[in-house]
Design a protein around this motif. Structure first.
Motif, PDB file in Angstrom:
ATOM      1  N   THR A 259       0.831  -1.213   0.000  1.00 58.51           N
ATOM      2  CA  THR A 259       0.000   0.000   0.000  1.00 58.51           C
ATOM      3  C   THR A 259       0.864   1.261   0.000  1.00 58.51           C
ATOM      4  O   THR A 259       2.048   1.229   0.345  1.00 58.51           O
ATOM      5  N   LEU A 260       0.229   2.361  -0.385  1.00 54.00           N
ATOM      6  CA  LEU A 260       0.804   3.693  -0.271  1.00 54.00           C
ATOM      7  C   LEU A 260      -0.190   4.532   0.538  1.00 54.00           C
ATOM      8  O   LEU A 260      -1.408   4.475   0.287  1.00 54.00           O
ATOM      9  N   ASN A 261       0.297   5.318   1.486  1.00 54.99           N
ATOM     10  CA  ASN A 261      -0.593   6.032   2.407  1.00 54.99           C
ATOM     11  C   ASN A 261      -0.391   7.541   2.332  1.00 54.99           C
ATOM     12  O   ASN A 261       0.738   8.038   2.483  1.00 54.99           O
ATOM     13  N   CYS A 262      -1.493   8.251   2.096  1.00 52.64           N
ATOM     14  CA  CYS A 262      -1.500   9.709   2.198  1.00 52.64           C
ATOM     15  C   CYS A 262      -2.146  10.080   3.530  1.00 52.64           C
ATOM     16  O   CYS A 262      -3.259   9.627   3.840  1.00 52.64           O
ATOM     17  N   THR A 263      -1.492  10.916   4.339  1.00 54.85           N
ATOM     18  CA  THR A 263      -2.023  11.316   5.638  1.00 54.85           C
ATOM     19  C   THR A 263      -1.979  12.836   5.772  1.00 54.85           C
ATOM     20  O   THR A 263      -1.110  13.503   5.203  1.00 54.85           O
ATOM     21  N   ALA A 264      -2.917  13.351   6.538  1.00 57.99           N
ATOM     22  CA  ALA A 264      -2.971  14.796   6.793  1.00 57.99           C
ATOM     23  C   ALA A 264      -3.895  15.073   7.971  1.00 57.99           C
ATOM     24  O   ALA A 264      -4.831  14.292   8.243  1.00 57.99           O
ATOM     25  N   THR A 265      -3.633  16.163   8.657  1.00 61.18           N
ATOM     26  CA  THR A 265      -4.569  16.679   9.661  1.00 61.18           C
ATOM     27  C   THR A 265      -5.441  17.706   8.964  1.00 61.18           C
ATOM     28  O   THR A 265      -4.950  18.749   8.517  1.00 61.18           O
ATOM     29  N   MET A 266      -6.757  17.419   8.871  1.00 60.34           N
ATOM     30  CA  MET A 266      -7.616  18.262   8.039  1.00 60.34           C
ATOM     31  C   MET A 266      -9.080  17.984   8.352  1.00 60.34           C
ATOM     32  O   MET A 266      -9.418  17.067   9.110  1.00 60.34           O
ATOM     33  N   ASP A 267      -9.939  18.787   7.744  1.00 62.15           N
ATOM     34  CA  ASP A 267     -11.388  18.605   7.856  1.00 62.15           C
ATOM     35  C   ASP A 267     -11.842  17.748   6.674  1.00 62.15           C
ATOM     36  O   ASP A 267     -11.864  18.215   5.530  1.00 62.15           O
ATOM     37  N   PRO A 268     -12.196  16.492   6.892  1.00 57.31           N
ATOM     38  CA  PRO A 268     -12.557  15.617   5.777  1.00 57.31           C
ATOM     39  C   PRO A 268     -13.836  16.041   5.054  1.00 57.31           C
ATOM     40  O   PRO A 268     -14.091  15.581   3.940  1.00 57.31           O
ATOM     41  N   ASN A 269     -14.646  16.927   5.678  1.00 55.66           N
ATOM     42  CA  ASN A 269     -15.874  17.381   5.026  1.00 55.66           C
ATOM     43  C   ASN A 269     -15.609  18.442   3.968  1.00 55.66           C
ATOM     44  O   ASN A 269     -16.448  18.661   3.091  1.00 55.66           O
ATOM     45  N   ASN A 270     -14.458  19.108   4.064  1.00 48.72           N
ATOM     46  CA  ASN A 270     -14.171  20.209   3.147  1.00 48.72           C
ATOM     47  C   ASN A 270     -12.858  20.031   2.383  1.00 48.72           C
ATOM     48  O   ASN A 270     -12.513  20.902   1.584  1.00 48.72           O
ATOM     49  N   THR A 271     -12.145  18.952   2.643  1.00 48.69           N
ATOM     50  CA  THR A 271     -10.838  18.746   2.012  1.00 48.69           C
ATOM     51  C   THR A 271     -10.757  17.330   1.456  1.00 48.69           C
ATOM     52  O   THR A 271     -11.152  16.366   2.120  1.00 48.69           O
ATOM     53  N   MET A 272     -10.239  17.209   0.244  1.00 51.73           N
ATOM     54  CA  MET A 272     -10.038  15.900  -0.387  1.00 51.73           C
ATOM     55  C   MET A 272      -8.551  15.589  -0.415  1.00 51.73           C
ATOM     56  O   MET A 272      -7.712  16.467  -0.670  1.00 51.73           O
ATOM     57  N   LEU A 273      -8.209  14.320  -0.155  1.00 54.30           N
ATOM     58  CA  LEU A 273      -6.820  13.875  -0.097  1.00 54.30           C
ATOM     59  C   LEU A 273      -6.623  12.762  -1.118  1.00 54.30           C
ATOM     60  O   LEU A 273      -7.367  11.778  -1.128  1.00 54.30           O
ATOM     61  N   PHE A 274      -5.650  12.934  -2.005  1.00 58.35           N
ATOM     62  CA  PHE A 274      -5.442  11.910  -3.035  1.00 58.35           C
ATOM     63  C   PHE A 274      -3.969  11.839  -3.427  1.00 58.35           C
ATOM     64  O   PHE A 274      -3.172  12.751  -3.148  1.00 58.35           O
ATOM     65  N   LEU A 275      -3.610  10.709  -4.089  1.00 61.29           N
ATOM     66  CA  LEU A 275      -2.242  10.406  -4.506  1.00 61.29           C
ATOM     67  C   LEU A 275      -2.048  10.812  -5.957  1.00 61.29           C
ATOM     68  O   LEU A 275      -2.917  10.588  -6.800  1.00 61.29           O
ATOM     69  N   VAL A 276      -0.889  11.446  -6.233  1.00 60.64           N
ATOM     70  CA  VAL A 276      -0.554  11.838  -7.604  1.00 60.64           C
ATOM     71  C   VAL A 276       0.869  11.365  -7.917  1.00 60.64           C
ATOM     72  O   VAL A 276       1.664  11.056  -7.018  1.00 60.64           O
ATOM     73  N   GLY A 277       1.161  11.314  -9.194  1.00 59.84           N
ATOM     74  CA  GLY A 277       2.514  10.937  -9.622  1.00 59.84           C
ATOM     75  C   GLY A 277       2.855  11.621 -10.931  1.00 59.84           C
ATOM     76  O   GLY A 277       1.972  12.061 -11.677  1.00 59.84           O
ATOM     77  N   LYS A 278       4.162  11.727 -11.208  1.00 62.11           N
ATOM     78  CA  LYS A 278       4.600  12.278 -12.488  1.00 62.11           C
ATOM     79  C   LYS A 278       5.914  11.603 -12.893  1.00 62.11           C
ATOM     80  O   LYS A 278       6.721  11.164 -12.057  1.00 62.11           O
ATOM     81  N   GLU A 279       6.100  11.524 -14.194  1.00 58.20           N
ATOM     82  CA  GLU A 279       7.256  10.798 -14.738  1.00 58.20           C
ATOM     83  C   GLU A 279       8.548  11.548 -14.472  1.00 58.20           C
ATOM     84  O   GLU A 279       9.560  10.959 -14.100  1.00 58.20           O
ATOM     85  N   THR A 280       8.531  12.852 -14.656  1.00 58.96           N
ATOM     86  CA  THR A 280       9.688  13.697 -14.372  1.00 58.96           C
ATOM     87  C   THR A 280       9.212  14.897 -13.587  1.00 58.96           C
ATOM     88  O   THR A 280       8.010  15.196 -13.536  1.00 58.96           O
ATOM     89  N   THR A 281      10.158  15.597 -12.992  1.00 55.72           N
ATOM     90  CA  THR A 281       9.781  16.752 -12.189  1.00 55.72           C
ATOM     91  C   THR A 281       9.160  17.859 -13.023  1.00 55.72           C
ATOM     92  O   THR A 281       8.444  18.717 -12.496  1.00 55.72           O
ATOM     93  N   ALA A 282       9.406  17.846 -14.319  1.00 57.19           N
ATOM     94  CA  ALA A 282       8.896  18.896 -15.198  1.00 57.19           C
ATOM     95  C   ALA A 282       7.472  18.615 -15.666  1.00 57.19           C
ATOM     96  O   ALA A 282       6.801  19.509 -16.189  1.00 57.19           O
ATOM     97  N   ARG A 283       7.020  17.383 -15.492  1.00 52.60           N
ATOM     98  CA  ARG A 283       5.694  17.019 -15.990  1.00 52.60           C
ATOM     99  C   ARG A 283       4.615  17.373 -14.977  1.00 52.60           C
ATOM    100  O   ARG A 283       4.855  17.497 -13.779  1.00 52.60           O
ATOM    101  N   GLU A 284       3.386  17.553 -15.493  1.00 54.61           N
ATOM    102  CA  GLU A 284       2.245  17.779 -14.616  1.00 54.61           C
ATOM    103  C   GLU A 284       1.861  16.468 -13.943  1.00 54.61           C
ATOM    104  O   GLU A 284       1.922  15.398 -14.568  1.00 54.61           O
TER     105      GLU A 284
END
Length: 351
Positions: free
Chosen positions: A260-285
């Motif tokens: 697994t990969l885990n994203c964690t944060a202290t936040m309000d889950p009713n108003n904030t969405m937490l998700f995993l992103v990736g990019k091939e190089t640092t220059a890519r979106e």
């Protein structure tokens, strides 16, 4: 013989004349009786009417025939009227106003006008909005003051949080749009007995590490101190940003082995969405990771808010095409994304 007949005829004539006279008298007496009967009836009716009027007059007599108010009119708090039904509104609170008119020799109590001090003056202060949610930066509140032609001395804006109260702005009648430092500013719009003020309050960026509730009070002070102060408040909830945002990776990702990969944060889950992103190089979106079989866990904490953990199953297709991974928290109130540090996972491919 002839004399006898004459005498008999005269007697009959006399009797006839007497009979006619009696009938005439009877005919004359009959209308007189009728008139008497009518007069008697009229007298009886008049007496009845007079008796009714007398009863009505008795019923309508005032409860205090000497026109003096009841004894309770002489008791505190002072009142007036036939039944002491009206309170006195005298400037001298112990003054007994005129028992009939309500007139006060000391003048009317503040907030009341008129010959008998029975007309109220409406003085009010209203703040809008009563409640708002915002983020660090600038927020505005409107203060509406109905001063009813009274002269006001100052209008203050007070700031209160969980620990203290601070006066951050004061306005004088001669000041048009004063600015005090960089904390707040105000614009005044006056019309007749209404004063409308737009307050702009700057909320420092470093203030809202956690959600913070502040109370802004519009406080108006009059030249006539007996009027006291009139105020109203508005509550502002300043939302703190997501904090402790991080991506937790396992030491090794081996094909064919669940991970697994885990994203964690202290936040309000009713108003904030937490998700995993990736990019091939640092220059890519960055691109979002697949959300199939993703699980979200919310744990209460002693920090600024709940601890949210989003668990992604390892998708090796996504991992092999994205060398750099991070977690993003998208907050509705801030209108932007917060990004964790990018990390590179260690992948072992077994054929």
């Amino acid at each position: 013989m002839g004399d006898h007949n004459n005498f008999e005829m005269q007697g009959k004539k006399h009797l006839k004349d007497m009979s006619e006279t009696n009938n005439s008298v009877k005919q004359q007496q009959c209308p007189t009786r009728r008139i008497l009967i009518v007069l008697v009836v009229v007298v009886v009716v008049v007496i009845a009417i007079l008796a009714g009027v007398s009863v009505a007059c008795i019923l309508l007599l005032p409860s205090h025939p000497d026109d003096t108010p009841p004894e309770k009119c002489n008791q505190l708090p002072p009142r007036f009227g036939n039944e002491c039904q009206h309170p006195c509104h005298c400037l001298n609170l112990t003054e007994f106003c005129n028992k009939e008119t309500g007139h006060c020799t000391s003048g009317c109590l503040h907030g009341w006008i008129g010959d008998n001090c029975q007309t109220s003056i409406y003085i009010s202060v209203t703040v809008e909005p009563k409640y708002q949610v915002t983020v660090p930066g600038s927020t505005k509140i409107l203060c509406h003051a109905n001063v009813s032609n009274y002269e006001w001395k100052e209008i203050h804006l007070d700031y209160t949080n969980d620990t203290a109260t601070q006066r951050i702005l004061s306005i004088l009648p001669t000041a048009s749009s004063p600015i005090f430092g960089n904390k707040a500013n105000a614009t005044i719009f006056s019309k007749n007995d209404m004063i409308n003020i737009s307050f702009g309050v700057r909320i420092p960026e470093d203030m809202a590490y956690c959600n913070t509730k502040i109370v802004l009070t519009c406080n108006i002070e009059f030249l006539d101190k007996t009027l006291g102060r009139k105020n109203d408040t508005g509550t502002v909830l300043v939302k703190g940003p997501p904090t402790n945002l991080s991506l937790d990776l396992e030491a090794q990702y081996i094909t064919g082995v669940d991970a697994t990969l885990n994203c964690t944060a202290t936040m309000d889950p009713n108003n904030t969405m937490l998700f995993l992103v990736g990019k091939e190089t640092t220059a890519r979106e960055p691109t979002m990771a697949p959300t199939i079989n993703v699980q979200t866990f919310v744990e209460q904490s002693n920090d600024c808010g709940p601890k949210v953990r989003v668990v992604y199953p390892a998708d090796f297709t996504f991992l092999r095409s994205n060398s750099f991974l991070a977690c993003i928290a998208s907050d509705k109130y801030y209108g932007k994304n917060f990004t964790s540090e990018y990390k590179t996972p260690s992948i072992t491919i077994i054929n």
